[in-house]
Design an enzyme around this catalytic site. Structure first.
Site, PDB file in Angstrom:
ATOM      1  N   ARG A 113       0.784  -1.041   0.169  1.00 14.92           N
ATOM      2  CA  ARG A 113       0.041  -0.062   0.035  1.00 14.92           C
ATOM      3  C   ARG A 113       0.855   1.420   0.050  1.00 14.92           C
ATOM      4  NH1 ARG A 113      -4.945   1.781   4.080  1.00 14.92           N
ATOM      5  NH2 ARG A 113      -5.188   3.913   3.182  1.00 14.92           N
TER       6      ARG A 113
ATOM      7  N   ASN B  43     -10.472  -5.261  -0.482  1.00 17.94           N
ATOM      8  CA  ASN B  43     -10.609  -4.173  -1.597  1.00 17.94           C
ATOM      9  C   ASN B  43      -9.494  -4.342  -2.751  1.00 17.94           C
ATOM     10  OD1 ASN B  43     -12.653  -2.057  -0.978  1.00 17.94           O
ATOM     11  ND2 ASN B  43     -11.379  -1.436   0.884  1.00 17.94           N
TER      12      ASN B  43
ATOM     13  N   CYS C  15     -18.983  -3.410   1.719  1.00 18.65           N
ATOM     14  CA  CYS C  15     -18.252  -2.134   1.919  1.00 18.65           C
ATOM     15  C   CYS C  15     -18.688  -1.370   3.063  1.00 18.65           C
ATOM     16  CB  CYS C  15     -18.056  -1.265   0.483  1.00 18.65           C
ATOM     17  SG  CYS C  15     -17.095   0.331   0.642  1.00 18.65           S
TER      18      CYS C  15
ATOM     19  N   HIS D  83     -17.403   2.181  -4.241  1.00 16.16           N
ATOM     20  CA  HIS D  83     -16.548   3.355  -4.154  1.00 16.16           C
ATOM     21  C   HIS D  83     -17.019   4.274  -5.117  1.00 16.16           C
ATOM     22  CE1 HIS D  83     -13.128   2.031  -1.194  1.00 16.16           C
ATOM     23  NE2 HIS D  83     -14.630   1.742  -0.646  1.00 16.16           N
TER      24      HIS D  83
ATOM     25  N   TYR E 279     -16.083   8.880  -1.674  1.00 16.66           N
ATOM     26  CA  TYR E 279     -15.046   8.685  -2.583  1.00 16.66           C
ATOM     27  C   TYR E 279     -15.307   9.436  -3.788  1.00 16.66           C
ATOM     28  CZ  TYR E 279     -12.832   4.923  -0.070  1.00 16.66           C
ATOM     29  OH  TYR E 279     -12.233   4.508   0.839  1.00 16.66           O
TER      30      TYR E 279
END
Length: 462
Positions: free
Chosen positions: A97, A151, A173, A203, A256
């Site tokens: 990440r 995700n 989610c 998202h 988002y």
């Protein structure tokens, strides 16, 4: 489903979210006749698995339950005859990440976990692994339900359906959950008095709200959102949407959408973090260290409040509710990623959307939302088609498709810089991208490497 001794499996069992999952099961002990909980991880996650696994055992014992909690690195052993499988893993752990955030940042682009270049690479790493899991499930537990909250949840659920050919799957989610938790109080209501209608993709959805007289109260909520807390997840910087835009669409966008509707402001904030306190991944690593220090306490037998700071709060509880709804055919209203089946007529019926659905023994039955206006329709079709390109590239290792995905993504400025970014991210992630091995070898032979400034930040976290 009528079994009265359920076997539950969680892949990514060493996650900091696992205590919330266990808490969710305990809350539903009268709804779910659990016999075994198997927490599965990989060798690199064994230490965390042991810490969080022993805490899970303490939680079960404190609740006075006789459930067996097993910790294992053997996925197939865990999956044998499972009834429900949940997935909450991160391929490459937090170091991956950091790459997803810092490498785009070094090019002046926004680095984010599920959006932009970072989100694309998270999918590239994750899709082959989830398809391996599905392959194991077909052999070990062909009747099990798969509840995915790894995700990017929508893209992973799409890959499970399209390439894994596994229909018994629901993607989850926490963003819709948080909206339904925070918004009713803004207008002096409780959730039970409101009807929510969500539609879009993970998202990237919108929603409308109606009260118990049938009156639409969407814009009442919008008006209140401009007076205070927008109810955002911890990982989204709060810059307000342009009010005129919301008044025109008469819907509430997912948090988002800020990455697209207020791209400049979100980019500026991202680059500020990149240069200063560190990207969100680096902040989360500090939070996770605190959490695991807490989890080591042999007297801790409940979910600590600090977990809410982690950014994904309520994911696990939503997973437990989906499982309980399927098991008992509760037909609960939930917002899930599932096959469209005409719920969003602006997208193909045989691909995955995120919509309000009735969840019961037959899985998720999506509720019809109807057509979007041209602005939202255009955005949605672009983003969904980009997802399909990403998934195909993740499965095939086709470099041209990866480049197409980068070109389509609104958060990546197309051109030579975008191609250079793609190349560097491929090399940086080579350990987890076997499908791109041939292209990566070519790039390395041509001198492509991870820049020293980025590599230094990644190395210091290992």
């Amino acid at each position: 489903m009528s079994r009265d001794a359920l076997k539950m499996v969680t892949i990514g069992g060493g996650s900091s979210y696992t205590p919330e999952l266990i808490e969710g099961y305990i809350k539903r002990k009268d709804q779910l006749p659990i016999k075994e909980i198997w927490l599965v991880d990989i060798p690199a996650g064994e230490e965390k698995l042991n810490i969080v696994g022993h805490m899970a055992k303490r939680m079960v014992k404190a609740a006075g339950l006789d459930w067996e909690v097993h910790l294992t690195l053997n996925r197939r052993e865990a999956l044998q005859d499972a009834d429900f499988v949940s997935t909450q893993f991160r391929v490459g752990l937090m170091q991956a990440r950091i790459k997803d955030e810092r490498i785009p940042g070094s090019y002046g682009f926004l680095g984010q976990e599920t959006n932009g270049a970072g989100g694309i690479f998270k999918a590239f790493r994750t899709v082959p692994v989830i398809l391996d899991i599905v392959k194991d499930m077909k052999e070990c537990c062909p009747d099990a339900w798969l509840i995915n909250f790894t995700n990017p949840s929508g893209m992973i659920t799409e890959a499970i359906q399209t390439y894994g050919k596994w229909d018994k799957v629901i993607g989850l989610c926490n963003v819709p959950v948080m909206a339904m938790m925070t918004e009713p109080a803004l207008i002096g209501k409780q959730l039970k008095d409101l009807t929510y209608k969500f539609a879009g993709i993970d998202h990237f959805h919108w929603h409308r709200v109606f009260d118990n007289t049938g009156r639409e109260v969407t814009m009442d909520i919008v008006a209140k959102m401009y007076e205070g807390d927008a109810g955002l997840p911890k990982n989204i910087f709060n810059v307000q949407f342009f009010r005129e835009q919301l008044e025109q669409m008469k819907m509430i966008p997912c948090g988002y959408h800020r990455y697209y509707y207020r791209e400049q402001e979100m980019l500026d904030h991202s680059l500020e973090e990149f240069k200063g306190e560190g990207t969100r991944a680096q902040q989360v690593m500090r939070i996770e260290k605190e959490l695991f220090d807490l989890y080591k306490d042999p007297n801790l037998d409940y979910k600590p409040k600090q977990l809410a700071e982690r950014g994904g709060a309520h994911y696990s509880d939503a997973a437990c509710e989906a499982i309980a709804s399927i098991y008992a055919d509760k037909r609960t209203h939930m917002v899930v990623s599932t096959l469209n089946r005409g719920a969003v007529p602006d997208l193909p019926t045989d691909h995955v959307v995120e919509v309000s659905a009735q969840v019961g023994a037959a899985g998720a039955i999506p509720l019809t939302f109807g057509h979007f206006q041209p602005a939202e329709r255009g955005w949605l079709q672009l983003m969904k088609n980009m997802e399909l390109v990403i998934d195909e590239a993740a499965v095939t290792g086709d470099y041209g498709l990866a480049l197409q995905a980068f070109t389509m993504n609104p958060m990546i400025r197309s051109g030579q810089k975008a191609k250079d970014l793609l190349d560097e991210m491929l090399v940086a992630n080579k350990q987890h991208l076997p499908q791109f091995a041939k292209k990566i070898a070519e790039l390395e032979a041509a001198g492509v490497h991870v820049h020293d400034a980025v590599a230094a930040h990644i190395d210091e976290t290992i």
